[in-house]
Write a protein that holds these residues in place. Structure first.
Motif, PDB file in Angstrom:
ATOM      1  N   ARG A  97      36.844  47.315  42.394  1.00 50.88           N
ATOM      2  CA  ARG A  97      36.661  46.118  43.238  1.00 50.88           C
ATOM      3  C   ARG A  97      35.554  45.224  42.674  1.00 50.88           C
ATOM      4  O   ARG A  97      35.706  44.000  42.611  1.00 50.88           O
ATOM      5  CB  ARG A  97      36.317  46.530  44.665  1.00 50.88           C
ATOM      6  N   ARG A 101      36.258  41.463  41.165  1.00 49.12           N
ATOM      7  CA  ARG A 101      35.618  40.285  41.768  1.00 49.12           C
ATOM      8  C   ARG A 101      34.715  39.548  40.782  1.00 49.12           C
ATOM      9  O   ARG A 101      34.504  38.352  40.933  1.00 49.12           O
ATOM     10  CB  ARG A 101      34.841  40.703  43.006  1.00 49.12           C
ATOM     11  N   ALA A 106      39.308  34.655  43.202  1.00 56.63           N
ATOM     12  CA  ALA A 106      39.514  35.410  44.444  1.00 56.63           C
ATOM     13  C   ALA A 106      40.954  35.879  44.649  1.00 56.63           C
ATOM     14  O   ALA A 106      41.180  37.040  44.997  1.00 56.63           O
ATOM     15  CB  ALA A 106      39.053  34.578  45.641  1.00 56.63           C
ATOM     16  N   ASN A 107      41.945  34.999  44.449  1.00 55.15           N
ATOM     17  CA  ASN A 107      43.345  35.397  44.673  1.00 55.15           C
ATOM     18  C   ASN A 107      43.769  36.510  43.715  1.00 55.15           C
ATOM     19  O   ASN A 107      44.462  37.448  44.104  1.00 55.15           O
ATOM     20  CB  ASN A 107      44.288  34.207  44.509  1.00 55.15           C
ATOM     21  N   SER A 110      42.009  39.812  44.678  1.00 62.04           N
ATOM     22  CA  SER A 110      42.653  40.406  45.867  1.00 62.04           C
ATOM     23  C   SER A 110      43.940  41.137  45.502  1.00 62.04           C
ATOM     24  O   SER A 110      44.202  42.225  46.015  1.00 62.04           O
ATOM     25  CB  SER A 110      42.955  39.337  46.909  1.00 62.04           C
ATOM     26  N   ASP A 114      44.407  45.121  45.925  1.00 61.91           N
ATOM     27  CA  ASP A 114      45.499  45.627  46.760  1.00 61.91           C
ATOM     28  C   ASP A 114      46.334  46.645  45.992  1.00 61.91           C
ATOM     29  O   ASP A 114      46.638  47.736  46.507  1.00 61.91           O
ATOM     30  CB  ASP A 114      46.379  44.464  47.229  1.00 61.91           C
ATOM     31  N   GLU A 144      39.485  48.855  51.572  1.00 66.89           N
ATOM     32  CA  GLU A 144      38.086  48.474  51.722  1.00 66.89           C
ATOM     33  C   GLU A 144      37.747  48.301  53.198  1.00 66.89           C
ATOM     34  O   GLU A 144      38.485  47.639  53.930  1.00 66.89           O
ATOM     35  CB  GLU A 144      37.833  47.193  50.953  1.00 66.89           C
ATOM     36  N   ALA A 147      38.388  45.007  55.354  1.00 65.89           N
ATOM     37  CA  ALA A 147      39.347  44.131  54.676  1.00 65.89           C
ATOM     38  C   ALA A 147      40.604  43.984  55.520  1.00 65.89           C
ATOM     39  O   ALA A 147      40.966  44.877  56.264  1.00 65.89           O
ATOM     40  CB  ALA A 147      39.700  44.682  53.302  1.00 65.89           C
TER      41      ALA A 147
END
Length: 149
Positions: A97, A101, A106-107, A110, A114, A144, A147
């Protein structure tokens, strides 16, 4: 031979590219190699890190860009690592993670996170079933905390 992304690959909409995958994989596994919990597990088994990182780039390319570049079988490899525990998965995900990041928008981060959480759950279940922990075993919630699911 490197295959192009599938037109419906989820990574395309998130802006994921092969160079981004390369950067994420190399950053993340650099962190893994130095980690006091994960480093000894990986460093004891990986004899050629360049080859391993290439394979992992192909894996993530297949996961998020649907390229089909990965031709391995991760479950048997992970089943063979006796010391794997939920703590190993949790630490792996924490480092992943953080790396996602720091490397990705961000997209894209994510989407990677996932998929990593789903992969961790799948591997955990496969390992638990192989160890005879029964079909009723429930994987830890590797998502997370806090989340959205």
């Amino acid at each position: 031979m490197q295959r192009p992304p599938h037109p419906k690959a989820p990574g395309l909409a998130a802006g994921i590219t092969e160079p981004m995958i390369h950067e994420l994989v190399h950053r993340f596994y650099g962190d893994v190699r130095r980690d006091p919990l994960l480093g000894p597990v990986f460093n004891a088994r990986v004899t050629d890190w360049d080859e391993h990182l290439e394979k992992l780039c192909a894996f993530w390319s297949s996961v998020v860009l649907m390229t089909g570049n990965y031709k391995g079988r991760p479950m048997p490899v992970h089943i063979g690592i006796r010391e794997i525990s939920p703590e190993h998965f949790e630490r792996w995900l924490k480092l992943f993670r953080t790396a996602a990041r720091s490397v990705c928008p961000a997209n894209a981060a994510s989407l990677f996170i996932d998929r990593a959480e789903k992969i961790a759950s799948s591997l955990y279940l496969g390992i638990a079933l192989h160890r005879g922990e029964g079909p009723a075993v429930t994987p830890p919630d590797f998502g997370e905390p806090g989340a959205r699911t």
